[in-house]
Design a protein around this motif. Structure first.
Motif, PDB file in Angstrom:
ATOM      1  N   GLU A  45     -26.092  25.764  23.850  1.00 30.64           N
ATOM      2  CA  GLU A  45     -27.118  24.786  23.470  1.00 30.64           C
ATOM      3  C   GLU A  45     -27.141  23.609  24.448  1.00 30.64           C
ATOM      4  O   GLU A  45     -28.219  23.101  24.780  1.00 30.64           O
ATOM      5  CB  GLU A  45     -26.881  24.300  22.046  1.00 30.64           C
ATOM      6  CG  GLU A  45     -27.176  25.371  21.013  1.00 30.64           C
ATOM      7  CD  GLU A  45     -26.871  24.960  19.586  1.00 30.64           C
ATOM      8  OE1 GLU A  45     -26.341  23.860  19.348  1.00 30.64           O
ATOM      9  OE2 GLU A  45     -27.171  25.768  18.679  1.00 30.64           O
ATOM     10  N   ILE A  46     -25.984  23.194  24.928  1.00 27.64           N
ATOM     11  CA  ILE A  46     -25.937  22.098  25.908  1.00 27.64           C
ATOM     12  C   ILE A  46     -26.589  22.544  27.216  1.00 27.64           C
ATOM     13  O   ILE A  46     -27.328  21.769  27.835  1.00 27.64           O
ATOM     14  CB  ILE A  46     -24.489  21.615  26.138  1.00 27.64           C
ATOM     15  CG1 ILE A  46     -23.925  21.016  24.847  1.00 27.64           C
ATOM     16  CG2 ILE A  46     -24.426  20.588  27.269  1.00 27.64           C
ATOM     17  CD1 ILE A  46     -22.431  20.745  24.880  1.00 27.64           C
ATOM     18  N   ILE A 120     -37.990  14.400  24.113  1.00 26.11           N
ATOM     19  CA  ILE A 120     -37.017  15.404  24.561  1.00 26.11           C
ATOM     20  C   ILE A 120     -35.602  14.899  24.317  1.00 26.11           C
ATOM     21  O   ILE A 120     -34.738  15.626  23.812  1.00 26.11           O
ATOM     22  CB  ILE A 120     -37.239  15.755  26.049  1.00 26.11           C
ATOM     23  CG1 ILE A 120     -38.583  16.490  26.222  1.00 26.11           C
ATOM     24  CG2 ILE A 120     -36.085  16.599  26.595  1.00 26.11           C
ATOM     25  CD1 ILE A 120     -39.045  16.614  27.656  1.00 26.11           C
ATOM     26  N   VAL A 121     -35.358  13.635  24.644  1.00 29.70           N
ATOM     27  CA  VAL A 121     -34.029  13.050  24.470  1.00 29.70           C
ATOM     28  C   VAL A 121     -33.670  12.962  22.987  1.00 29.70           C
ATOM     29  O   VAL A 121     -32.526  13.204  22.605  1.00 29.70           O
ATOM     30  CB  VAL A 121     -33.929  11.680  25.171  1.00 29.70           C
ATOM     31  CG1 VAL A 121     -32.624  10.985  24.829  1.00 29.70           C
ATOM     32  CG2 VAL A 121     -34.057  11.850  26.682  1.00 29.70           C
ATOM     33  N   ARG A 122     -34.638  12.644  22.161  1.00 25.54           N
ATOM     34  CA  ARG A 122     -34.378  12.617  20.708  1.00 25.54           C
ATOM     35  C   ARG A 122     -33.912  13.979  20.204  1.00 25.54           C
ATOM     36  O   ARG A 122     -33.012  14.071  19.377  1.00 25.54           O
ATOM     37  CB  ARG A 122     -35.633  12.195  19.941  1.00 25.54           C
ATOM     38  CG  ARG A 122     -35.880  10.725  19.887  1.00 25.54           C
ATOM     39  CD  ARG A 122     -37.059  10.471  18.944  1.00 25.54           C
ATOM     40  NE  ARG A 122     -37.807   9.308  19.345  1.00 25.54           N
ATOM     41  CZ  ARG A 122     -37.494   8.069  19.011  1.00 25.54           C
ATOM     42  NH1 ARG A 122     -36.432   7.851  18.294  1.00 25.54           N
ATOM     43  NH2 ARG A 122     -38.228   7.057  19.415  1.00 25.54           N
ATOM     44  N   ARG A 123     -34.530  15.039  20.712  1.00 25.59           N
ATOM     45  CA  ARG A 123     -34.115  16.389  20.314  1.00 25.59           C
ATOM     46  C   ARG A 123     -32.689  16.677  20.781  1.00 25.59           C
ATOM     47  O   ARG A 123     -31.907  17.302  20.067  1.00 25.59           O
ATOM     48  CB  ARG A 123     -35.079  17.437  20.859  1.00 25.59           C
ATOM     49  CG  ARG A 123     -36.337  17.556  19.992  1.00 25.59           C
ATOM     50  CD  ARG A 123     -37.220  18.675  20.461  1.00 25.59           C
ATOM     51  NE  ARG A 123     -38.048  18.088  21.519  1.00 25.59           N
ATOM     52  CZ  ARG A 123     -38.837  18.739  22.340  1.00 25.59           C
ATOM     53  NH1 ARG A 123     -38.917  20.033  22.281  1.00 25.59           N
ATOM     54  NH2 ARG A 123     -39.548  18.120  23.244  1.00 25.59           N
ATOM     55  N   VAL A 124     -32.353  16.221  21.984  1.00 28.96           N
ATOM     56  CA  VAL A 124     -30.982  16.380  22.488  1.00 28.96           C
ATOM     57  C   VAL A 124     -30.008  15.654  21.565  1.00 28.96           C
ATOM     58  O   VAL A 124     -28.984  16.209  21.154  1.00 28.96           O
ATOM     59  CB  VAL A 124     -30.857  15.860  23.937  1.00 28.96           C
ATOM     60  CG1 VAL A 124     -29.394  15.726  24.364  1.00 28.96           C
ATOM     61  CG2 VAL A 124     -31.620  16.757  24.908  1.00 28.96           C
ATOM     62  N   LEU A 125     -30.334  14.407  21.227  1.00 28.29           N
ATOM     63  CA  LEU A 125     -29.456  13.625  20.360  1.00 28.29           C
ATOM     64  C   LEU A 125     -29.327  14.251  18.975  1.00 28.29           C
ATOM     65  O   LEU A 125     -28.224  14.313  18.416  1.00 28.29           O
ATOM     66  CB  LEU A 125     -29.958  12.182  20.244  1.00 28.29           C
ATOM     67  CG  LEU A 125     -29.704  11.304  21.462  1.00 28.29           C
ATOM     68  CD1 LEU A 125     -30.512  10.019  21.365  1.00 28.29           C
ATOM     69  CD2 LEU A 125     -28.230  11.018  21.622  1.00 28.29           C
ATOM     70  N   ASP A 126     -30.430  14.725  18.428  1.00 29.01           N
ATOM     71  CA  ASP A 126     -30.377  15.385  17.113  1.00 29.01           C
ATOM     72  C   ASP A 126     -29.476  16.612  17.166  1.00 29.01           C
ATOM     73  O   ASP A 126     -28.671  16.855  16.259  1.00 29.01           O
ATOM     74  CB  ASP A 126     -31.781  15.788  16.645  1.00 29.01           C
ATOM     75  CG  ASP A 126     -32.637  14.600  16.236  1.00 29.01           C
ATOM     76  OD1 ASP A 126     -32.086  13.491  16.049  1.00 29.01           O
ATOM     77  OD2 ASP A 126     -33.869  14.781  16.119  1.00 29.01           O
ATOM     78  N   GLN A 127     -29.603  17.383  18.224  1.00 24.05           N
ATOM     79  CA  GLN A 127     -28.782  18.581  18.368  1.00 24.05           C
ATOM     80  C   GLN A 127     -27.307  18.200  18.546  1.00 24.05           C
ATOM     81  O   GLN A 127     -26.423  18.853  17.980  1.00 24.05           O
ATOM     82  CB  GLN A 127     -29.273  19.406  19.553  1.00 24.05           C
ATOM     83  CG  GLN A 127     -28.809  20.838  19.536  1.00 24.05           C
ATOM     84  CD  GLN A 127     -29.545  21.675  20.566  1.00 24.05           C
ATOM     85  OE1 GLN A 127     -29.939  21.190  21.629  1.00 24.05           O
ATOM     86  NE2 GLN A 127     -29.716  22.957  20.278  1.00 24.05           N
ATOM     87  N   ASP A 128     -27.038  17.134  19.298  1.00 29.70           N
ATOM     88  CA  ASP A 128     -25.658  16.686  19.477  1.00 29.70           C
ATOM     89  C   ASP A 128     -25.060  16.212  18.154  1.00 29.70           C
ATOM     90  O   ASP A 128     -23.886  16.484  17.864  1.00 29.70           O
ATOM     91  CB  ASP A 128     -25.583  15.569  20.522  1.00 29.70           C
ATOM     92  CG  ASP A 128     -25.837  16.083  21.931  1.00 29.70           C
ATOM     93  OD1 ASP A 128     -25.857  17.320  22.134  1.00 29.70           O
ATOM     94  OD2 ASP A 128     -26.017  15.241  22.838  1.00 29.70           O
TER      95      ASP A 128
END
Length: 143
Positions: A45-46, A120-128
């Motif tokens: 995922e990363i 896009i960054v929000r999705r990264v943060l949510d996934q993290d």
């Protein structure tokens, strides 16, 4: 604004590369097969997050960095040396790494992004944050 945005996205990308390498070390050190598989899923995922950031950088006319850089490589080596031997402690290190990544991302991206990049960054943060939740669930379980 675009130069700041490109710089910010490349800093985020550098952090993602560091995360991928940290999970290489966690996978190498973990004893349980199921834990290794869970770490591999998070690492995958990363890698996908990094790909989305690369595509965004290219879409706005920038050139994505290709590695975590020399400082990131040194930090990766230090992380490798500090990984404990027990699976539960390794999970705890992974949680700490994810939380640090979230904090650094939140600081890095404040105010320097267009609406599309911010999404896009929000999705990264949510996934993290979801990675942290999954890792916390693993503590105390036979993984």
């Amino acid at each position: 604004m675009q130069n700041e945005e490109l710089s910010t996205l490349n800093k985020l990308l550098k952090g993602l590369y560091m995360g991928v390498h940290a999970y290489d070390h966690f996978i190498e050190k973990a004893k349980g097969i199921e834990l290794k598989q869970k770490f591999q899923a998070i690492q995958h995922e990363i890698r996908e997050q990094a790909l989305r950031i690369i595509e965004r950088i290219q879409a706005i006319g920038g050139t994505p960095i290709e590695s975590e850089g020399i400082i990131g490589a040194i930090q990766s080596y230090i992380v490798k040396l500090r990984i404990p031997d027990e699976d539960e402690q390794i999970i705890q290190k992974a949680i700490e790494g994810e939380q640090l990544g979230i904090e650094m991302t939140e600081k890095t991206v404040r105010g320097d992004l267009s609406a599309e990049s911010e999404q896009i960054v929000r999705r990264v943060l949510d996934q993290d944050r979801e990675h942290v939740r999954k890792l916390q669930e693993m503590i105390g379980q036979a993984v």
